[in-house]
Design a protein around this motif. Structure first.
Motif, PDB file in Angstrom:
ATOM      1  N   VAL A   1       0.749  -1.053  -0.077  1.00 39.25           N
ATOM      2  CA  VAL A   1       0.012  -0.014   0.189  1.00 39.25           C
ATOM      3  C   VAL A   1       0.918   1.143  -0.025  1.00 39.25           C
ATOM      4  N   GLY A   2       0.912   2.007  -1.023  1.00 41.14           N
ATOM      5  CA  GLY A   2       1.552   3.220  -1.283  1.00 41.14           C
ATOM      6  C   GLY A   2       3.035   3.199  -2.351  1.00 41.14           C
ATOM      7  N   ALA A   3       2.955   3.953  -3.211  1.00 43.23           N
ATOM      8  CA  ALA A   3       3.934   3.958  -4.098  1.00 43.23           C
ATOM      9  C   ALA A   3       4.801   5.279  -4.182  1.00 43.23           C
ATOM     10  N   GLY A   4       4.999   5.295  -2.744  1.00 38.62           N
ATOM     11  CA  GLY A   4       6.045   6.364  -2.502  1.00 38.62           C
ATOM     12  C   GLY A   4       7.713   5.780  -2.661  1.00 38.62           C
TER      13      GLY A   4
ATOM     14  N   ASP B   1      -1.817   2.622  -4.869  1.00 37.65           N
ATOM     15  CA  ASP B   1      -1.704   3.930  -4.331  1.00 37.65           C
ATOM     16  C   ASP B   1      -3.034   4.945  -4.653  1.00 37.65           C
ATOM     17  N   ALA B   2      -3.123   5.760  -3.584  1.00 31.84           N
ATOM     18  CA  ALA B   2      -4.395   6.292  -3.638  1.00 31.84           C
ATOM     19  C   ALA B   2      -4.402   7.575  -4.601  1.00 31.84           C
ATOM     20  N   GLY B   3      -3.121   7.983  -4.900  1.00 33.23           N
ATOM     21  CA  GLY B   3      -2.862   9.397  -5.896  1.00 33.23           C
ATOM     22  C   GLY B   3      -2.553   8.660  -7.434  1.00 33.23           C
TER      23      GLY B   3
ATOM     24  N   GLU C   1      -2.086  19.231   3.911  1.00 32.02           N
ATOM     25  CA  GLU C   1      -1.726  18.743   2.619  1.00 32.02           C
ATOM     26  C   GLU C   1      -0.280  19.090   2.092  1.00 32.02           C
ATOM     27  N   LYS C   2       0.247  20.300   2.685  1.00 34.36           N
ATOM     28  CA  LYS C   2       1.484  20.795   2.281  1.00 34.36           C
ATOM     29  C   LYS C   2       2.490  19.855   2.730  1.00 34.36           C
ATOM     30  N   TYR C   3       2.425  18.988   3.747  1.00 33.92           N
ATOM     31  CA  TYR C   3       3.286  18.152   4.191  1.00 33.92           C
ATOM     32  C   TYR C   3       3.154  16.596   3.775  1.00 33.92           C
TER      33      TYR C   3
ATOM     34  N   TRP D   1       9.657  17.164  -1.463  1.00 39.74           N
ATOM     35  CA  TRP D   1      10.660  17.274  -0.196  1.00 39.74           C
ATOM     36  C   TRP D   1      11.993  18.119  -0.626  1.00 39.74           C
ATOM     37  N   GLY D   2      12.787  18.214   0.200  1.00 42.35           N
ATOM     38  CA  GLY D   2      14.082  19.121  -0.046  1.00 42.35           C
ATOM     39  C   GLY D   2      15.365  18.567  -0.752  1.00 42.35           C
ATOM     40  N   GLY D   3      15.069  16.858  -0.571  1.00 45.92           N
ATOM     41  CA  GLY D   3      16.257  15.968  -1.317  1.00 45.92           C
ATOM     42  C   GLY D   3      17.422  16.048  -0.404  1.00 45.92           C
TER      43      GLY D   3
ATOM     44  N   LEU E   1       2.259  -1.997   4.449  1.00 50.55           N
ATOM     45  CA  LEU E   1       2.004  -0.785   4.357  1.00 50.55           C
ATOM     46  C   LEU E   1       3.066   0.130   4.267  1.00 50.55           C
ATOM     47  N   ALA E   2       3.004   0.941   3.338  1.00 45.52           N
ATOM     48  CA  ALA E   2       4.415   1.776   3.001  1.00 45.52           C
ATOM     49  C   ALA E   2       3.494   3.154   2.678  1.00 45.52           C
ATOM     50  N   ALA E   3       2.537   3.533   3.469  1.00 47.27           N
ATOM     51  CA  ALA E   3       1.516   4.644   3.169  1.00 47.27           C
ATOM     52  C   ALA E   3       1.836   5.927   3.704  1.00 47.27           C
ATOM     53  N   GLY E   4       3.171   5.966   4.306  1.00 44.64           N
ATOM     54  CA  GLY E   4       3.591   7.138   4.936  1.00 44.64           C
ATOM     55  C   GLY E   4       3.370   7.173   6.169  1.00 44.64           C
TER      56      GLY E   4
ATOM     57  N   LEU F   1       2.084   9.090   8.885  1.00 50.67           N
ATOM     58  CA  LEU F   1       0.549   9.360   9.266  1.00 50.67           C
ATOM     59  C   LEU F   1      -0.329   8.073   9.023  1.00 50.67           C
ATOM     60  N   GLU F   2      -0.322   7.900   7.418  1.00 52.87           N
ATOM     61  CA  GLU F   2      -1.274   6.947   6.952  1.00 52.87           C
ATOM     62  C   GLU F   2      -1.127   5.706   7.541  1.00 52.87           C
ATOM     63  N   ASN F   3       0.283   4.907   7.567  1.00 50.29           N
ATOM     64  CA  ASN F   3       0.282   3.761   8.336  1.00 50.29           C
ATOM     65  C   ASN F   3      -0.361   3.600   9.576  1.00 50.29           C
TER      66      ASN F   3
ATOM     67  N   ARG G   1      -3.041   5.556  10.518  1.00 45.59           N
ATOM     68  CA  ARG G   1      -4.349   5.515  10.538  1.00 45.59           C
ATOM     69  C   ARG G   1      -5.032   4.378   9.885  1.00 45.59           C
ATOM     70  N   ILE G   2      -4.313   3.546   9.027  1.00 47.08           N
ATOM     71  CA  ILE G   2      -5.002   2.329   8.370  1.00 47.08           C
ATOM     72  C   ILE G   2      -4.839   1.299   9.441  1.00 47.08           C
ATOM     73  N   LEU G   3      -3.780   1.223  10.348  1.00 48.58           N
ATOM     74  CA  LEU G   3      -3.920   0.077  11.509  1.00 48.58           C
ATOM     75  C   LEU G   3      -5.197   0.540  12.348  1.00 48.58           C
TER      76      LEU G   3
ATOM     77  N   CYS H   1       6.837  20.598   9.296  1.00 50.42           N
ATOM     78  CA  CYS H   1       5.998  19.475  10.046  1.00 50.42           C
ATOM     79  C   CYS H   1       6.085  18.448   8.897  1.00 50.42           C
ATOM     80  N   GLY H   2       7.349  18.080   8.233  1.00 55.10           N
ATOM     81  CA  GLY H   2       7.551  17.252   7.148  1.00 55.10           C
ATOM     82  C   GLY H   2       8.072  15.743   7.370  1.00 55.10           C
ATOM     83  N   HIS H   3       8.336  15.480   8.647  1.00 57.46           N
ATOM     84  CA  HIS H   3       9.079  14.248   9.071  1.00 57.46           C
ATOM     85  C   HIS H   3       8.303  13.462   9.913  1.00 57.46           C
TER      86      HIS H   3
ATOM     87  N   SER I   1       6.090  -0.241   6.885  1.00 59.22           N
ATOM     88  CA  SER I   1       7.626   0.220   6.542  1.00 59.22           C
ATOM     89  C   SER I   1       7.428   1.829   6.375  1.00 59.22           C
ATOM     90  N   GLY I   2       8.505   2.202   6.521  1.00 59.40           N
ATOM     91  CA  GLY I   2       8.719   3.910   6.430  1.00 59.40           C
ATOM     92  C   GLY I   2       8.938   4.318   7.813  1.00 59.40           C
ATOM     93  N   SER I   3       9.167   5.730   7.821  1.00 57.89           N
ATOM     94  CA  SER I   3       9.556   6.453   9.293  1.00 57.89           C
ATOM     95  C   SER I   3       8.657   6.052  10.362  1.00 57.89           C
TER      96      SER I   3
HETATM   97  C1  LIG Z   1       8.327  19.456   2.465  1.00 58.49           C
HETATM   98  C2  LIG Z   1       8.935  18.296   2.885  1.00 58.49           C
HETATM   99  C3  LIG Z   1      10.220  18.462   2.699  1.00 58.49           C
HETATM  100  C4  LIG Z   1      10.920  17.163   2.788  1.00 58.49           C
HETATM  101  N1  LIG Z   1      12.383  17.274   2.905  1.00 58.49           N
HETATM  102  C5  LIG Z   1      13.013  16.042   3.041  1.00 58.49           C
HETATM  103  C6  LIG Z   1      14.471  15.738   2.998  1.00 58.49           C
HETATM  104  O1  LIG Z   1      15.051  17.049   2.285  1.00 58.49           O
HETATM  105  N2  LIG Z   1      15.095  14.739   3.113  1.00 58.49           N
HETATM  106  C7  LIG Z   1      14.310  13.675   3.585  1.00 58.49           C
HETATM  107  O2  LIG Z   1      15.243  12.552   4.079  1.00 58.49           O
HETATM  108  N3  LIG Z   1      13.186  13.752   3.836  1.00 58.49           N
HETATM  109  C8  LIG Z   1      12.408  14.858   3.697  1.00 58.49           C
HETATM  110  N4  LIG Z   1      11.061  14.855   3.946  1.00 58.49           N
HETATM  111  C9  LIG Z   1      10.278  13.559   3.840  1.00 58.49           C
HETATM  112  C10 LIG Z   1      10.257  12.602   2.836  1.00 58.49           C
HETATM  113  O3  LIG Z   1       9.335  13.090   1.884  1.00 58.49           O
HETATM  114  C11 LIG Z   1       9.812  11.056   3.418  1.00 58.49           C
HETATM  115  O4  LIG Z   1      10.341  10.733   4.311  1.00 58.49           O
HETATM  116  C12 LIG Z   1       9.437  10.305   2.448  1.00 58.49           C
HETATM  117  O5  LIG Z   1       8.763  10.691   1.197  1.00 58.49           O
HETATM  118  C13 LIG Z   1       8.452   9.190   2.915  1.00 58.49           C
HETATM  119  O6  LIG Z   1       8.384   8.101   1.749  1.00 58.49           O
HETATM  120  P1  LIG Z   1       7.128   7.020   1.999  1.00 58.49           P
HETATM  121  O7  LIG Z   1       7.162   6.173   0.777  1.00 58.49           O
HETATM  122  O8  LIG Z   1       7.686   6.337   3.103  1.00 58.49           O
HETATM  123  O9  LIG Z   1       5.788   7.832   2.116  1.00 58.49           O
HETATM  124  P2  LIG Z   1       5.274   8.616   1.211  1.00 58.49           P
HETATM  125  O10 LIG Z   1       6.140   9.223   0.284  1.00 58.49           O
HETATM  126  O11 LIG Z   1       4.146   9.575   1.884  1.00 58.49           O
HETATM  127  O12 LIG Z   1       4.141   7.994   0.300  1.00 58.49           O
HETATM  128  C14 LIG Z   1       3.135   7.276   0.752  1.00 58.49           C
HETATM  129  C15 LIG Z   1       2.037   6.938  -0.353  1.00 58.49           C
HETATM  130  O13 LIG Z   1       1.218   6.089  -0.042  1.00 58.49           O
HETATM  131  C16 LIG Z   1      -0.313   6.332  -0.575  1.00 58.49           C
HETATM  132  N5  LIG Z   1      -1.295   6.024   0.490  1.00 58.49           N
HETATM  133  C17 LIG Z   1      -1.358   6.688   1.683  1.00 58.49           C
HETATM  134  N6  LIG Z   1      -2.577   5.965   2.101  1.00 58.49           N
HETATM  135  C18 LIG Z   1      -3.192   5.179   1.240  1.00 58.49           C
HETATM  136  C19 LIG Z   1      -4.197   4.356   1.130  1.00 58.49           C
HETATM  137  N7  LIG Z   1      -5.142   4.189   2.118  1.00 58.49           N
HETATM  138  N8  LIG Z   1      -4.430   3.550   0.091  1.00 58.49           N
HETATM  139  C20 LIG Z   1      -3.372   3.513  -0.991  1.00 58.49           C
HETATM  140  N9  LIG Z   1      -2.413   4.579  -1.054  1.00 58.49           N
HETATM  141  C21 LIG Z   1      -2.157   5.254   0.037  1.00 58.49           C
HETATM  142  C22 LIG Z   1       0.141   7.942  -0.712  1.00 58.49           C
HETATM  143  O14 LIG Z   1      -0.872   8.198  -1.803  1.00 58.49           O
HETATM  144  C23 LIG Z   1       1.483   7.965  -1.043  1.00 58.49           C
HETATM  145  O15 LIG Z   1       1.827   7.973  -2.511  1.00 58.49           O
HETATM  146  C24 LIG Z   1      10.282  15.783   3.457  1.00 58.49           C
HETATM  147  C25 LIG Z   1       8.929  16.093   3.415  1.00 58.49           C
HETATM  148  C26 LIG Z   1       8.212  17.082   3.173  1.00 58.49           C
HETATM  149  C27 LIG Z   1       6.702  17.160   3.501  1.00 58.49           C
END
Ligand SMILES: Cc1cc2nc3c(=O)[nH]c(=O)nc-3n(C[C@H](O)[C@H](O)[C@H](O)COP(=O)(O)OP(=O)(O)OC[C@H]3O[C@@H](n4cnc5c(N)ncnc54)[C@H](O)[C@@H]3O)c2cc1C
Length: 468
Positions: free
Chosen positions: A22-25, A45-47, A68-70, A82-84, A211-214, A216-218, A220-222, A388-390, A421-423
């Motif tokens: 779950v999640g194509a991040g 992925d939801a998007g 939504e900004k974060y 992200w900032g990279g 679950l690799a949904a980010g 907060l979303e990880n 929320r799903i649980l 509030c991005g991490h 999976s994820g932070s």
């Molecule tokens: C403004 C900003 C700047 C950042 N800068 C940095 C940086 O410089 N360095 C750094 O290391 N980190 C940075 N981060 C954090 C970094 O972006 C995240 O750590 C990383 O993107 C997390 O990846 P992820 O794949 O775990 O989750 P995400 O990238 O959030 O992907 C999760 C995916 O799951 C999908 N999803 C969620 N719920 C569901 C559901 N119920 N059903 C289907 N799909 C779902 C979403 O659509 C999303 O595409 C930043 C974050 C922000 C917001």
């Protein structure tokens, strides 16, 4: 992998249980790539194909901070925003974090470090680099040491567009996981219910869910999966939410001509803008003073040629910093989130003390204190974090259900085929931006799952008496 951005959800052999990511991040895609050849793997992925700021829903609580900004949704996920900057944590970010006398992290630093290179490669970084080596190469290692500080290294990843791996794993976009269905003893997930963009629901049998949904979303799903409070999960679920505390530190100015002021410039010249140094208090001092890990970095050049500093600090996990559900559905048909997050007086006191040590060191290094003493107390600030991005800690890993939601492989305690999976699995935040570490953990998890497949350890799933 091929991408289906369609309204109908068509999977091959629909009666065969699937491994669902779950999640194509970056996290979900890294796992999908590592497991591309296992049978019945699918990603949802939801998007859409181009990730955009997530219009999930309005959160209650500290919503203005975590709107939504974060978060982004869609192919590539939040890296669209992200900032990279990527960084690798220090040993004491992992090994020395203790609670009640025991290590919080259930994985040793040395074990995690063995996955670092693979995570760097997944981000397109061609080699490993360390802060000491870079400081030496720039001729400023001794200057940093002489004023009692330690260098930290940030590297910049240029991409916000992850590669589409070649193997044919289907990725279904605009497809939301709405519900997990459990076996009657709650020990396995047996089914999943998803919703496509035009609103159709599909249920299908599950072999395993990742679950690799980010961050907060990880959670929320649980949380949604246990609304009837069957106590499927640890009471830590949703708790221990952490952010890095990021802000500009005013009052102390570093002239550009001092070595400190030159750090950014020299590194940029040497490495074409791909690396930057930051400064930390040495480990011995942090341990003696029981300080969290905080760094200072050159922030911006002002008109008079001086440089201001940015602070990025670790926040200690607290159970009261948490996310929970409220009794309303969002447009995707999943319960809305409420977020309680505060910077405690204890956090402020730690940061304040850290800043006082930084100040002593930086004054030796030629910094100028424009408002003696004042700047060093964060308590003097009307502290409103702009950042509030991490999102970390909401499904923390640990040794047992009493202290954590998952084990060291991200496997949910008590539910053998459910992984996170994820932070969200970080039990502590450390100083480093999260993505490199979360990728290392994700690749390690994928290797665990592959072994599980190889030895055929997965129990056959049963659809008898499923429970929602
Ligand atoms: C403004 C900003 C700047 C950042 N800068 C940095 C940086 O410089 N360095 C750094 O290391 N980190 C940075 N981060 C954090 C970094 O972006 C995240 O750590 C990383 O993107 C997390 O990846 P992820 O794949 O775990 O989750 P995400 O990238 O959030 O992907 C999760 C995916 O799951 C999908 N999803 C969620 N719920 C569901 C559901 N119920 N059903 C289907 N799909 C779902 C979403 O659509 C999303 O595409 C930043 C974050 C922000 C917001």
């Amino acid at each position: 992998m091929y991408i289906r951005d369609n309204t109908s959800f068509q999977i091959q052999s629909p009666s065969e249980p699937k491994t669902l990511i779950v999640g194509a991040g970056f996290c979900g895609l890294a796992i999908a790539q590592a497991l591309a050849d296992i049978d019945g793997l699918i990603v949802v992925d939801a998007g859409s194909a181009f990730a955009e700021p997530a219009k999930w829903d309005k959160c209650a609580g500290t919503e203005p901070l975590i709107g939504e900004k974060y978060r982004a949704r869609g192919f590539g996920g939040t890296v669209a925003l992200w900032g990279g900057y990527v960084a690798w944590p220090e040993q004491d970010d992992i090994d020395c974090k203790k609670t009640d006398g025991s290590n919080i992290w259930p994985v040793r630093y040395s074990e995690l470090s063995s996955w670092r290179r693979k995570a760097e490669a997944a981000l397109g970084l061609s080699e490993t680099a360390d802060a000491e080596g870079i400081a030496k190469a720039c001729g400023i290692a001794n200057a940093i040491k002489d004023c009692g500080l330690s260098p930290r290294l940030w590297r910049f990843v240029q991409t916000s567009a992850p590669k589409r791996p070649s193997k044919s794993v289907p990725i279904f976009l605009n497809t939301v996981l709405q519900e997990l269905i459990f076996s009657s003893d709650d020990k396995q997930v047996v089914g999943a219910s998803i919703r496509c963009s035009e609103g159709q629901r599909h249920e299908f049998p599950i072999r395993r869910v990742i679950l690799a949904a980010g961050g907060l979303e990880n959670a929320r799903i649980l949380l949604s999966a246990d609304q009837e409070n069957r106590k499927r999960f640890s009471s830590w679920l949703g708790r221990g939410f952490m952010e890095h505390i990021v802000q500009e530190v005013t009052g102390l100015v570093v002239p550009n001509e001092s070595w400190m002021g030159k750090i950014h410039k020299r590194i940029n010249q040497n490495d074409c803008g791909e690396k930057a140094l930051a400064l930390a208090l040495p480990r011995a001092l942090r341990e003696k003073e029981k300080l969290p890990h905080a760094i200072l970095h050159p922030f911006y050049h002002s008109a008079n040629g001086a440089m201001s500093l940015g602070l990025m600090a670790e926040q200690r996990p607290r159970t009261s910093n948490r996310i929970s559900l409220i009794n309303k559905m969002n447009d995707d048909g999943i319960p809305r989130l409420s977020i309680s997050w505060a910077i405690s007086p204890v956090d402020r006191e730690y940061m304040s003390r850290s800043l006082m040590f930084f100040e002593q060191s930086l004054l030796c290094a030629g910094a100028v204190n424009r408002a003696a003493g004042k700047w060093a107390s964060l308590c003097d600030h009307a502290f409103s974090p702009p950042w509030c991005g991490h999102h970390m800690g909401t499904t923390r890993m640990g040794s047992s259900k009493s202290n954590s939601v998952t084990n060291s492989d991200g496997q949910v305690h008590g539910v053998s085929n459910l992984f996170v999976s994820g932070s969200s699995v970080f039990p502590t935040g450390g100083w480093a931006n999260p993505t490199l570490l979360l990728l290392a953990l994700a690749l390690r998890q994928a290797s665990f799952i592959r072994n599980e497949e190889n030895v055929g350890r997965m129990p056959p799933v049963s659809l008898l008496n499923p429970v929602r």
